[in-house]
Design an enzyme around this catalytic site. Sequence first.
Site, mmCIF file in Angstrom:
data_model
loop_
_atom_site.group_PDB
_atom_site.id
_atom_site.type_symbol
_atom_site.label_atom_id
_atom_site.label_comp_id
_atom_site.label_asym_id
_atom_site.label_seq_id
_atom_site.Cartn_x
_atom_site.Cartn_y
_atom_site.Cartn_z
ATOM 1 N N HIS A 126 67.569 -55.263 -1.945
ATOM 2 C CA HIS A 126 66.815 -55.685 -3.118
ATOM 3 C C HIS A 126 67.846 -55.775 -4.243
ATOM 4 C CE1 HIS A 126 62.942 -54.432 -1.288
ATOM 5 N NE2 HIS A 126 63.631 -53.437 -0.786
ATOM 6 N N ARG A 146 64.454 -41.632 4.623
ATOM 7 C CA ARG A 146 64.630 -43.014 4.179
ATOM 8 C C ARG A 146 66.109 -43.305 3.940
ATOM 9 N NH1 ARG A 146 60.003 -45.323 3.162
ATOM 10 N NH2 ARG A 146 60.942 -47.029 2.016
ATOM 11 N N CYS A 179 63.847 -56.882 3.100
ATOM 12 C CA CYS A 179 63.281 -55.586 3.481
ATOM 13 C C CYS A 179 61.952 -55.713 4.238
ATOM 14 C CB CYS A 179 63.180 -54.694 2.255
ATOM 15 S SG CYS A 179 63.092 -52.951 2.708
HETATM 16 N N1 GLN Z 1 57.995 -50.350 4.181
HETATM 17 C C1 GLN Z 1 59.242 -50.678 4.727
HETATM 18 C C2 GLN Z 1 60.125 -49.482 5.026
HETATM 19 O O1 GLN Z 1 60.038 -48.480 4.351
HETATM 20 C C3 GLN Z 1 59.956 -51.688 3.838
HETATM 21 C C4 GLN Z 1 60.303 -51.113 2.484
HETATM 22 C C5 GLN Z 1 60.843 -52.124 1.512
HETATM 23 O O2 GLN Z 1 60.502 -53.316 1.528
HETATM 24 N N2 GLN Z 1 61.655 -51.632 0.592
HETATM 25 O O3 GLN Z 1 60.910 -49.535 5.923
#
Ligand code: GLN
Length: 241
Positions: free
Chosen positions: A192, A127, A94
């Site tokens: 993750h 998101r 990520c």
């Molecule tokens: N900050 C980054 C995003 O939101 C990565 C997030 C994460 O590592 N889960 O895209």
Amino acid sequence: MKPLNIVHLFPELLNLYGDGGNVMTLRRRCEWRNIPVQVTEVGMGDSIDFSSADIVFIGGGADREQLIVKDAMMSRKADLSSYVADAGVLLAVCGGYQFLGHHYAMDDVVVDGLGIVDMETVRGEGRLIGNAVVQSDISDIPVIGFENHGGRTTLGSGVAPFGRVLAQTRGNNGEDGTEGLRYRNVIATYSHGPLLPKNPRVADALIELALQRRYPGAQLSHLDDALEDAAHDTMEQRLIS
Ligand code: GLN
């Protein structure tokens, strides 16, 4: 035999959703096979000689942590690029994955990337969140994970994805069906979970690559993964049905 050296970059900041469990899994799967192993945690101010590394791990982070860590990351640009060019094994998840490309454009700030792989990330609207199921060549069964990112990643035309999204998974950008990337001995993914305890085949692929880089032809002995496989299959059925 010199211990296999797992280098965990910036664990105090890049460690979302249990990403540190990936390092624990790599270590335990080596120990269970009597492969000497050590973990080197590298903080932002620490120096590190990547020529001593066998597997480098970079976990995820929220935008805030990425901004804190960006200068420390960029100060390792030349060393990390040489490590990857020298077939070093690297797993990035990520936020760590986003650092491998040219940049991550947030709404008002553009965070420079390491430029190791031809790819870019731009923050999109909303998101991409949910459990993830990915078909990848690295594993004969789908890879299970969990994604939560605002950035949308687009791979350069010559860059292979880690896999293709299945079920409700959104992947790199929610549009082109790709998830993560593979480049030389680099695996990067939005999953993750943490990724490796849920997908021991991916853990073993990384350990095997690292061992073979040092000892050509090295092979891993079999471990009984009945429990891990049962947990994996339960999730797979839940997500695919
Ligand atoms: N900050 C980054 C995003 O939101 C990565 C997030 C994460 O590592 N889960 O895209």
